[in-house]
Motif scaffolding. Structure first.
Motif, PDB file in Angstrom:
ATOM      1  N   MET A 101       1.212  -0.895  -0.070  1.00  0.00           N
ATOM      2  CA  MET A 101       0.363  -0.181   0.343  1.00  0.00           C
ATOM      3  C   MET A 101       0.743   1.696   0.049  1.00  0.00           C
ATOM      4  SD  MET A 101      -2.874   0.505   2.902  1.00  0.00           S
ATOM      5  CE  MET A 101      -2.474   0.999   4.121  1.00  0.00           C
ATOM      6  N   ARG A 102       0.384   2.290  -0.566  1.00  0.00           N
ATOM      7  CA  ARG A 102       0.686   3.334  -0.801  1.00  0.00           C
ATOM      8  C   ARG A 102       0.255   4.651   0.238  1.00  0.00           C
ATOM      9  NH1 ARG A 102       2.532   4.310  -6.733  1.00  0.00           N
ATOM     10  NH2 ARG A 102       0.824   3.164  -6.827  1.00  0.00           N
ATOM     11  N   ILE A 103       0.461   5.232   0.981  1.00  0.00           N
ATOM     12  CA  ILE A 103       0.050   6.186   1.990  1.00  0.00           C
ATOM     13  C   ILE A 103       0.452   7.521   0.916  1.00  0.00           C
ATOM     14  CG2 ILE A 103      -1.073   6.732   3.786  1.00  0.00           C
ATOM     15  CD1 ILE A 103       0.000   3.548   4.715  1.00  0.00           C
ATOM     16  N   TYR A 104      -0.047   8.556   1.376  1.00  0.00           N
ATOM     17  CA  TYR A 104      -0.143   9.680   0.546  1.00  0.00           C
ATOM     18  C   TYR A 104      -0.930  10.511   1.924  1.00  0.00           C
ATOM     19  CZ  TYR A 104       1.427   8.997  -3.936  1.00  0.00           C
ATOM     20  OH  TYR A 104       2.409   8.554  -4.357  1.00  0.00           O
ATOM     21  N   HIS A 105       0.156  11.161   2.453  1.00  0.00           N
ATOM     22  CA  HIS A 105      -0.718  12.176   3.915  1.00  0.00           C
ATOM     23  C   HIS A 105      -0.615  13.994   3.148  1.00  0.00           C
ATOM     24  CE1 HIS A 105       0.748   9.296   6.587  1.00  0.00           C
ATOM     25  NE2 HIS A 105       1.447   8.749   6.256  1.00  0.00           N
ATOM     26  N   ALA A 106      -2.237  13.599   3.205  1.00  0.00           N
ATOM     27  CA  ALA A 106      -2.273  15.184   3.113  1.00  0.00           C
ATOM     28  C   ALA A 106      -2.459  16.248   4.214  1.00  0.00           C
ATOM     29  CB  ALA A 106      -3.717  15.474   2.407  1.00  0.00           C
ATOM     30  N   GLU A 107      -2.673  17.442   4.526  1.00  0.00           N
ATOM     31  CA  GLU A 107      -2.717  18.573   5.161  1.00  0.00           C
ATOM     32  C   GLU A 107      -4.420  18.216   5.857  1.00  0.00           C
ATOM     33  OE1 GLU A 107      -0.913  20.083   7.692  1.00  0.00           O
ATOM     34  OE2 GLU A 107       0.750  18.707   7.159  1.00  0.00           O
ATOM     35  N   HIS A 108      -5.041  19.153   5.053  1.00  0.00           N
ATOM     36  CA  HIS A 108      -6.855  18.722   5.532  1.00  0.00           C
ATOM     37  C   HIS A 108      -7.426  18.405   3.781  1.00  0.00           C
ATOM     38  CE1 HIS A 108      -5.015  22.276   2.957  1.00  0.00           C
ATOM     39  NE2 HIS A 108      -4.486  22.504   3.461  1.00  0.00           N
ATOM     40  N   TYR A 109      -8.260  18.333   4.319  1.00  0.00           N
ATOM     41  CA  TYR A 109      -9.277  17.990   3.026  1.00  0.00           C
ATOM     42  C   TYR A 109      -9.667  18.135   1.089  1.00  0.00           C
ATOM     43  CZ  TYR A 109     -13.449  17.356   0.318  1.00  0.00           C
ATOM     44  OH  TYR A 109     -15.012  16.836  -0.304  1.00  0.00           O
ATOM     45  N   ASP A 110      -8.813  19.883   1.302  1.00  0.00           N
ATOM     46  CA  ASP A 110      -8.463  20.364   0.093  1.00  0.00           C
ATOM     47  C   ASP A 110      -7.363  19.610  -0.172  1.00  0.00           C
ATOM     48  OD1 ASP A 110     -10.554  21.846  -0.013  1.00  0.00           O
ATOM     49  OD2 ASP A 110     -10.367  23.394   0.981  1.00  0.00           O
ATOM     50  N   ASP A 111      -6.093  19.883   0.316  1.00  0.00           N
ATOM     51  CA  ASP A 111      -5.104  19.382  -0.076  1.00  0.00           C
ATOM     52  C   ASP A 111      -4.755  17.179  -0.004  1.00  0.00           C
ATOM     53  OD1 ASP A 111      -2.006  18.779  -0.485  1.00  0.00           O
ATOM     54  OD2 ASP A 111      -1.597  18.404   2.078  1.00  0.00           O
ATOM     55  N   MET A 112      -5.925  16.765   0.534  1.00  0.00           N
ATOM     56  CA  MET A 112      -6.575  15.428   0.567  1.00  0.00           C
ATOM     57  C   MET A 112      -6.668  15.485  -1.241  1.00  0.00           C
ATOM     58  SD  MET A 112      -9.473  13.169   1.577  1.00  0.00           S
ATOM     59  CE  MET A 112     -10.275  14.118   0.335  1.00  0.00           C
ATOM     60  N   SER A 113      -7.794  16.576  -1.107  1.00  0.00           N
ATOM     61  CA  SER A 113      -9.093  16.382  -2.866  1.00  0.00           C
ATOM     62  C   SER A 113      -7.717  16.177  -3.806  1.00  0.00           C
ATOM     63  CB  SER A 113     -10.039  17.436  -2.664  1.00  0.00           C
ATOM     64  OG  SER A 113     -10.894  17.291  -1.496  1.00  0.00           O
ATOM     65  N   ARG A 114      -6.576  18.208  -3.856  1.00  0.00           N
ATOM     66  CA  ARG A 114      -5.130  17.642  -4.361  1.00  0.00           C
ATOM     67  C   ARG A 114      -5.277  16.430  -4.926  1.00  0.00           C
ATOM     68  NH1 ARG A 114      -4.848  22.399  -3.152  1.00  0.00           N
ATOM     69  NH2 ARG A 114      -2.690  21.860  -1.815  1.00  0.00           N
ATOM     70  N   LYS A 115      -4.131  16.090  -3.858  1.00  0.00           N
ATOM     71  CA  LYS A 115      -3.988  14.649  -4.032  1.00  0.00           C
ATOM     72  C   LYS A 115      -4.204  14.310  -4.932  1.00  0.00           C
ATOM     73  CE  LYS A 115       0.313  15.622  -0.651  1.00  0.00           C
ATOM     74  NZ  LYS A 115      -0.595  16.819  -0.380  1.00  0.00           N
ATOM     75  N   ALA A 116      -5.695  13.260  -4.021  1.00  0.00           N
ATOM     76  CA  ALA A 116      -5.871  12.364  -5.068  1.00  0.00           C
ATOM     77  C   ALA A 116      -6.569  12.817  -6.486  1.00  0.00           C
ATOM     78  CB  ALA A 116      -7.142  12.045  -4.349  1.00  0.00           C
ATOM     79  N   ALA A 117      -7.168  14.187  -7.091  1.00  0.00           N
ATOM     80  CA  ALA A 117      -7.465  14.473  -8.029  1.00  0.00           C
ATOM     81  C   ALA A 117      -5.716  14.057  -8.813  1.00  0.00           C
ATOM     82  CB  ALA A 117      -7.437  15.522  -7.965  1.00  0.00           C
ATOM     83  N   ASN A 118      -4.673  14.622  -8.588  1.00  0.00           N
ATOM     84  CA  ASN A 118      -4.212  14.238  -9.472  1.00  0.00           C
ATOM     85  C   ASN A 118      -3.298  12.743  -9.481  1.00  0.00           C
ATOM     86  OD1 ASN A 118      -1.503  16.369 -10.056  1.00  0.00           O
ATOM     87  ND2 ASN A 118      -1.195  16.637  -7.633  1.00  0.00           N
ATOM     88  N   ILE A 119      -3.290  11.969  -8.736  1.00  0.00           N
ATOM     89  CA  ILE A 119      -3.861  10.449  -9.018  1.00  0.00           C
ATOM     90  C   ILE A 119      -4.713   9.698 -10.476  1.00  0.00           C
ATOM     91  CG2 ILE A 119      -4.427   8.260  -8.210  1.00  0.00           C
ATOM     92  CD1 ILE A 119      -2.643   9.654  -5.253  1.00  0.00           C
ATOM     93  N   LEU A 120      -5.694  11.033  -9.643  1.00  0.00           N
ATOM     94  CA  LEU A 120      -6.471  10.145 -10.963  1.00  0.00           C
ATOM     95  C   LEU A 120      -6.881  11.227 -12.309  1.00  0.00           C
ATOM     96  CD1 LEU A 120      -8.900   8.864  -8.540  1.00  0.00           C
ATOM     97  CD2 LEU A 120     -10.636   9.361 -10.377  1.00  0.00           C
ATOM     98  N   SER A 121      -6.507  12.394 -11.951  1.00  0.00           N
ATOM     99  CA  SER A 121      -5.613  12.931 -13.653  1.00  0.00           C
ATOM    100  C   SER A 121      -4.616  12.312 -14.192  1.00  0.00           C
ATOM    101  CB  SER A 121      -6.315  14.166 -13.871  1.00  0.00           C
ATOM    102  OG  SER A 121      -5.028  15.055 -12.824  1.00  0.00           O
ATOM    103  N   ALA A 122      -3.581  11.459 -13.317  1.00  0.00           N
ATOM    104  CA  ALA A 122      -2.935  10.576 -13.864  1.00  0.00           C
ATOM    105  C   ALA A 122      -2.568   9.775 -14.478  1.00  0.00           C
ATOM    106  CB  ALA A 122      -1.316  10.464 -12.910  1.00  0.00           C
TER     107      ALA A 122
END
Ligand code: PGA
Length: 245
Positions: A1-22
């Motif tokens: 499992m790979r884990i990406y730690h985000a600061e807060h909701y918007d940061d989490m949303s952006r990190k996850a969106a990056n993965i889907l858009s990639a």
């Protein structure tokens, strides 16, 4: 499992969106498994913004949603079909005929489940499945105690899920009692699974799901057995998780 730690909701949303858009940029004909709930809303908003800017193109994408209430029409304000249109599909260029959800109004539940399994099969399988986790550990509407080997099936909602989802309905009595959901078997067949979690209320279930025993009592714990899970969580949701990264 790979884990990406985000600061807060918007940061989490952006990190996850990056993965889907990639995923979509690398494979424009991707088959995406999508979820509803509060957690993915920011991520969908972010993807729609990148679409508007010309950074990501959904015209070749197929989407297959995880679940839908039984008994609600696709234009019912509480249906997941409506949620997906309002929060995502209306804002991007995915072809409407390539977006799939279980039909809440299907007359024959067994046939509807078979139809949905055929969509999954004929699409070539999910390249990337986006999942949230319920407070009781459910994924989709796979509730605690269910069998791991199921494909798409009709479930009876637990009291805790009815109470959790009540916030979207006038009262608990208005929450449908049954829903279609991809089963754990369908979920585990996705090539990549992206799990998004946010907020302190998810901290306990995140620990049980990813650092506890694999058990049907915590359906999300089965994800420990998948070889390509990406967990994206904000600080509050991840604060009880202590595993090697
Ligand atoms: P939530 O729902 O994103 O609204 O917390 C997650 C789920 O119940 O699967």
């Amino acid at each position: 499992m790979r884990i990406y730690h985000a600061e807060h909701y918007d940061d989490m949303s952006r990190k996850a969106a990056n993965i889907l858009s990639a995923q979509v940029i690398l494979k424009p004909a991707s088959v995406l498994g999508l979820s509803t709930g509060s957690t993915p809303v920011g991520l969908y908003r972010q993807l729609a913004e990148w679409y508007r800017k010309g950074d990501v193109d959904f015209s070749g994408v197929t989407t297959v949603n995880l679940d839908e209430y039984q008994g609600l029409a696709p234009d019912d304000p509480q249906s997941y079909a409506r949620f997906m249109r309002e929060n995502f599909f209306d804002h991007i260029n995915v072809k409407r005929e390539n977006t799939h959800l279980p039909d809440g109004l299907a007359a024959d539940a067994e046939r509807e489940c078979a139809r949905y399994e055929a969509i999954l099969r004929d699409s070539g399988g999910l390249d990337m499945l986006l999942l949230g986790i319920g407070h009781n550990g459910h994924i989709g509407f796979n509730e605690p105690g269910g069998a791991f080997e199921k494909g798409t099936h009709l479930v009876t909602l637990t009291q805790s899920t009815i109470e959790a989802n009540q916030r979207f309905f006038p009262s608990a009595d208005d929450v449908p009692r049954h829903a279609y959901t991809m089963g754990i078997r369908s979920i585990m067949q996705a090539r990549t699974i992206v799990v998004v979690v946010s907020g302190a209320s998810k901290a306990g279930i995140v620990r049980r799901a990813f650092a506890g025993p694999v058990t049907p009592e915590v359906p999300a714990s089965v994800l420990q057995l998948h070889n390509n899970v990406i967990l994206v969580g904000d600080r509050e949701a991840m604060k009880q998780l202590r595993i090697e990264n």
